[in-house]
Motif scaffolding. Sequence first.
Motif, PDB file in Angstrom:
ATOM      1  N   SER A  12       0.824  -1.218   0.000  1.00 33.47           N
ATOM      2  CA  SER A  12       0.000   0.000   0.000  1.00 33.47           C
ATOM      3  C   SER A  12       0.852   1.260   0.000  1.00 33.47           C
ATOM      4  CB  SER A  12      -0.929   0.006   1.223  1.00 33.47           C
ATOM      5  OG  SER A  12      -1.858  -1.056   1.158  1.00 33.47           O
ATOM      6  N   ASN A  13       2.193   1.085  -0.152  1.00 35.42           N
ATOM      7  CA  ASN A  13       3.062   2.249  -0.353  1.00 35.42           C
ATOM      8  C   ASN A  13       4.015   1.932  -1.494  1.00 35.42           C
ATOM      9  OD1 ASN A  13       6.080   1.878   1.004  1.00 35.42           O
ATOM     10  ND2 ASN A  13       4.560   0.575   2.007  1.00 35.42           N
ATOM     11  N   ALA A  18       8.257  -2.338   4.266  1.00 31.56           N
ATOM     12  CA  ALA A  18       7.484  -3.262   5.107  1.00 31.56           C
ATOM     13  C   ALA A  18       7.084  -2.572   6.404  1.00 31.56           C
ATOM     14  CB  ALA A  18       8.306  -4.517   5.400  1.00 31.56           C
ATOM     15  N   ALA A  19       5.792  -2.450   6.615  1.00 27.03           N
ATOM     16  CA  ALA A  19       5.243  -1.865   7.842  1.00 27.03           C
ATOM     17  C   ALA A  19       3.808  -2.364   7.978  1.00 27.03           C
ATOM     18  CB  ALA A  19       5.286  -0.339   7.795  1.00 27.03           C
ATOM     19  N   GLY A  52      -2.925   6.373  -2.455  1.00 29.88           N
ATOM     20  CA  GLY A  52      -2.177   5.383  -3.211  1.00 29.88           C
ATOM     21  C   GLY A  52      -0.830   5.061  -2.595  1.00 29.88           C
ATOM     22  N   GLY A  53      -0.457   5.762  -1.523  1.00 33.73           N
ATOM     23  CA  GLY A  53       0.819   5.493  -0.868  1.00 33.73           C
ATOM     24  C   GLY A  53       2.019   5.903  -1.685  1.00 33.73           C
ATOM     25  N   SER A  54       1.833   6.848  -2.610  1.00 30.27           N
ATOM     26  CA  SER A  54       2.915   7.230  -3.518  1.00 30.27           C
ATOM     27  C   SER A  54       3.733   8.404  -3.013  1.00 30.27           C
ATOM     28  CB  SER A  54       2.336   7.587  -4.894  1.00 30.27           C
ATOM     29  OG  SER A  54       1.457   8.699  -4.789  1.00 30.27           O
ATOM     30  N   GLY A 242      10.715  -0.081  -6.274  1.00 26.62           N
ATOM     31  CA  GLY A 242       9.966   0.766  -5.355  1.00 26.62           C
ATOM     32  C   GLY A 242      10.531   2.169  -5.254  1.00 26.62           C
ATOM     33  N   ASN A 243       9.642   3.164  -5.257  1.00 25.35           N
ATOM     34  CA  ASN A 243      10.056   4.560  -5.132  1.00 25.35           C
ATOM     35  C   ASN A 243       8.842   5.416  -4.828  1.00 25.35           C
ATOM     36  OD1 ASN A 243       9.216   6.239  -7.823  1.00 25.35           O
ATOM     37  ND2 ASN A 243       9.596   4.089  -8.323  1.00 25.35           N
TER      38      ASN A 243
END
Length: 353
Positions: A12-13, A18-19, A52-54, A242-243
């Motif tokens: 979700s990010n 990882a959280a 969107g966790g962006s 991921g970014n």
Amino acid sequence: MLVEKNVPLQHSNTFGIAARAHALVRVRSDGDVHALRADPLWGRQPVLVLGGGSNIVLTGDVEPVVLKMEIKGIRVVGETPAAWIVEAGAGERWHDLVAWTLDHDLPGLENLALIPGTVGAAPVQNIGAYGVELQDRFDSLDGIDLSTGQGFTLDAAQCAFSYRDSVFKHAPAGARGMGLAGRAVITRVRFALPKAWKPEIGYLDIERKRAEAGVDQPTARQIFDWVCEIRRAKLPDPQVLGNAGSFFKNPTVTAEQCADIIAREPRIVHYPLTDGSIKLAAGWLIDACGWKGKSMGKAGVYERQALVLVNRGDRNSNDASVTGGEVMTLARAIQTSVYERFGIRLEPEPVVV
């Protein structure tokens, strides 16, 4: 309203950090927000709104209740003599909205194509790209005050837009403070898309595309396609690497400060603004300090665009993915380098939680 417990947030990010959320509520209507407020246990808890966790860096598990915005729907709701008014739910993907407007012959958002995130997050950041900012196409938005449960509507002036900033990024300052960070949730956003549309092609990358195509007056669809090509060439796909997109804001300086820097660094990329100040390209500053392609732990600087920090670990693994601490350690090292060389303090764009 369903409260989910101990929810993984890695997917979700867009960084793939990882959280976990100790509690998460999926908001699919205004009623879900009201139900949360009315709950004798959860209604008293602080909240974190997640789209969107962006545009977020998670540095650990999230203690506040996560409100996952999933309100959908796109429609034309009215018109003025100058514009069509299009409304979108806060949970719609931003790029999907841009594509929808073009599919319905409603140009105006094409320069903002392929920006990650959701519609509800767009006004918070006052997103912008290639010569257009959200505030240029904004009409109004609806939201809910989490402290009172009252709905509200804000126009552009009330949102206090500025470069990558709005009233939603500032905490209330005292009893009369207008900051809405942590105090409100956006549910729907309306856009004013000009009937007398004209292409915005002032940015060098778009001008190059126009020249390559030999087109004097490009259509909105052509600009949309060019922007998608440019962004895909420069920026990594978060599903693969991921970014959080552009990690630092482009700093602004006075004309005198810029002249001083140019005297020492003639090649610096800079853009004059209408108020007389100068915007500097943060990516160029970072690249000039030698950071492009470098890593610290599992956090790295993207080799094609120094403005983007990336996850060099496994974004699908709890144990092998980058941590928020590694991302912020790298970010602080970059800030120090740029300040020592140029005397400029870079400000991160993402929210750090």
